[in-house]
Design a protein around this motif. Sequence first.
Motif, short mmCIF file in Angstrom:
data_model
loop_
_atom_site.label_atom_id
_atom_site.label_comp_id
_atom_site.label_asym_id
_atom_site.label_seq_id
_atom_site.Cartn_x
_atom_site.Cartn_y
_atom_site.Cartn_z
N UNK A 106 12.86 -24.07 -16.88
CA UNK A 106 11.80 -25.06 -16.72
C UNK A 106 12.35 -26.48 -16.66
N UNK A 107 13.51 -26.70 -17.30
CA UNK A 107 14.13 -28.02 -17.28
C UNK A 107 14.93 -28.27 -16.01
N UNK A 108 15.02 -27.26 -15.14
CA UNK A 108 15.74 -27.43 -13.89
C UNK A 108 17.24 -27.38 -14.02
N UNK A 109 17.72 -26.75 -15.09
CA UNK A 109 19.16 -26.74 -15.32
C UNK A 109 19.90 -25.70 -14.48
N UNK A 110 19.19 -24.72 -13.94
CA UNK A 110 19.85 -23.63 -13.21
C UNK A 110 19.22 -23.43 -11.83
N UNK A 162 31.51 -12.22 -7.84
CA UNK A 162 32.22 -13.40 -8.32
C UNK A 162 32.42 -14.43 -7.21
N UNK A 163 32.56 -13.97 -5.97
CA UNK A 163 32.67 -14.91 -4.86
C UNK A 163 31.38 -15.72 -4.73
N UNK A 164 30.25 -15.03 -4.92
CA UNK A 164 28.98 -15.73 -4.80
C UNK A 164 28.80 -16.74 -5.94
N UNK A 165 29.19 -16.35 -7.16
CA UNK A 165 29.09 -17.28 -8.28
C UNK A 165 30.02 -18.48 -8.08
N UNK A 168 28.35 -20.82 -5.54
CA UNK A 168 27.26 -21.59 -6.13
C UNK A 168 27.79 -22.68 -7.07
N UNK A 169 28.86 -22.37 -7.80
CA UNK A 169 29.46 -23.37 -8.68
C UNK A 169 30.01 -24.54 -7.88
N UNK A 170 30.66 -24.23 -6.75
CA UNK A 170 31.19 -25.30 -5.90
C UNK A 170 30.08 -26.18 -5.35
N UNK A 196 36.88 -20.79 -12.76
CA UNK A 196 36.35 -21.85 -11.90
C UNK A 196 34.82 -21.93 -12.03
N UNK A 197 34.14 -20.79 -11.96
CA UNK A 197 32.69 -20.78 -12.02
C UNK A 197 32.18 -21.08 -13.42
N UNK A 198 33.01 -20.81 -14.43
CA UNK A 198 32.60 -21.03 -15.81
C UNK A 198 32.36 -22.50 -16.11
N UNK A 199 32.88 -23.39 -15.27
CA UNK A 199 32.62 -24.81 -15.48
C UNK A 199 31.16 -25.17 -15.21
#
Length: 774
Positions: A106-110, A162-165, A168-170, A196-199
């Motif tokens: 709801x906060x728009x974080x994701x 993991x490629x997709x994650x 999205x992280x990039x 990399x995505x964990x950031x």
Amino acid sequence: MTTSADEPKPTAVDARYGQGVQVGDHNTLYLQVQGAVPESGAVVTAIHAEPDAEVFVGRAPDFERLTGLLAPTEPGVARPVAGVVQGMGGIGKTALVRRVAVEAVASGWFPGGAVFVDLRGYEPTVENRIRPGQVFASALRALGVPAEGIPTDVAQQPTAYHRHLDLLAARGQRVLVVLDNAADPDQVRDLLPTPFAARAHRVLITSRDTLPLAGADRVELGVLAPDEAAELLRAVLHQRARSRGLPADPRVADAAAVAEVLRWCGWLPQAVAIAAGVLAEEPDFTMGELAADLADMRTRLDVLDDGVGGIHAAFATSWQRLRTRDPEAARLLCLLTIAPGPDSGLAAAAAVMGVDEVVARVRLRVLTRAHLLLGGPRRWQFHDLLRLAVARHAVADLGISSAQLAAATDRVLDHYLVTTRAALDWMATVRSQAPHPHGGPFTGWQDALTWLDTEQACLVAAVATAEEAEQHQKVVDLAFALSNLWSWRRQVADWGAVARIADRSARRLRDPVMTVLAIDNLAAALTEAGRFEEALQNLNTALLAGRVLLDDLAIDGRMMDDMGLALQGVGDAGRAASYHLYAADLFQELGDRRSEAAARSNAGSALQKRGDHIRALDEHTAAVAIFHEIGDRPHAAMARGNLAITLYELQQRGDAIDVFLAVGTAFEEVGDRRSAAQTWRNLGVVFREAGWLADTVQAFVAAAVTYAKIGDRRAEVQVWRELERIFTEAGRPDDARDAAERAAPAPETAGCDEPVQGLLGWRLRPDFEDEPTR
């Protein structure tokens, strides 16, 4: 969440996860992964921003901690990628992470999407537990990847996930993955984002076990606070009423019955929700009737059965997992059901199992990691409902016989009896010139006293357990030892409870000496509880029986001295003084110096009440001299406290203050904090009557703080309210307001509003049997 325009939108469903109360509109996808994946498919739910659709209360600190983990960070600020919420089954782990996830969305974080996966790690059938290979395709689909972008080859799906994650992280499109009901780290490791995505991305995990995941932030979930549990009960009932077009449920207005229901539910969210369901299904069933049904421990689990197993079902899955993985830990769990008291220390747990402490600690660690026991690393306890479930189902399932349970009971009772005697051997060095014990579990009297205080509830329960096991000699031995200590430490309620049990067991032993001493001990406890008439009735019985059956002068003198204390309580100071002096002369003839000194100090108190202050001064002075001679520091301090009261009555205020100051320090040195608090209270009264405001405040504050340390809220509140009056009269409104705040909320105990007046003396008995008196 992004969805291909060519794809049909998933159907909205009413989703319920685990045992939490969760009601919301979620998109649920059931996808069968082909190839090497088993037939049962993973359930992946897209999380939407609809927090008002779910029943959720409390957990503010845990909620704040998890939302802090999920919140976006400034560049270069590192946070753990995963938060693990762990706790026993039914504790509300799923409810918490669902609520946190919904708020975060709801906060728009994701913006990249948020998905929920039930890993079903505690399913009894291994094949039904979800492995990572069953999740990848479902998760990709839920995150908006079109069907043609998901490899049909199962071996390639982890790479695609993991490629997709990473992609999205990039792009800065953060993703939240909630992994519910994980039983082991292998269920979640492959689903965690790459470094990399964990950031950018975050993962929330729930588990009944302590998962060894490096770098994860752990949240240990306990039961709800009583007010939170009450709010959950009201919220569920009101939601059910609204769904039927009915007004708010009036039964929640019965606060006392609600508190009882919640207590028998152990404030466990699942149990509270089931209890609310019972009430919702039966509108004419009162809250009091439900509380009465739950109070019966034989049927409590049956009442908390929601048709799919309820509390027992939640326990059964964890039990089967433990039974398979570590049979010895499972055996310890079963045997601990007979351990007396609300919790167990390491030595008691080792005694229950009949192993050394190192082995016991290893087993206990297994049980705490599985959240089948709470606490550690020094004390462990069951949730009450879990203890019932283990006793009813697990003990039989493991084939533990009644003889094995009885043997475990014997071992733990022997442990408490032997260790209590060792502790009291050290306490004897405080009141005499006895040599220090060699060996044993304690390093000094302070160490022994700490153990006695820590184990107090367990020791009371051990006496009751011994009676249930018909081990009456152990009842008497343990009860007499503890009564001597608790009368000194002012633990009147526990002393009385144990004395009653000892009285029953002594009669069953048909031992005249034990019976007479047990009746006298009960009478002494009744005197300290202010039930003087009842105490006198018991003392008359004991005195008559002792003279007919025993002809023992020492016991006769003990009962005469106790009779004098009860007579002081009913206001007959003249007769009381004669009884005490008779006992003192008898003890002097027998050469029992400690008992003689106690009787003389008691006689001094009675003489003082009769107005004979000079003779009272003589008796108190003689008592102090004897206690100093034999090295009994605790009783010497008490006798000096009584002496100070007599000095004050003789208008020797300065001498009285000096003595009170000295004995207050002495009480603190020997660990008698209640007597120390009583001394500071007496000093406050003396200073107040002298008009010395600063000294009055200092003494009363010291008394209130010390009462707080020993948990005597009633006495603490009474002193703070006295300070409130003093500050008000002195024109210090800010200090008066502070004192009033410290006194609130007041316990529901009569007497808190009474002014602090008069000086409290000490009743003395041999073997630490003494208690304050007016």
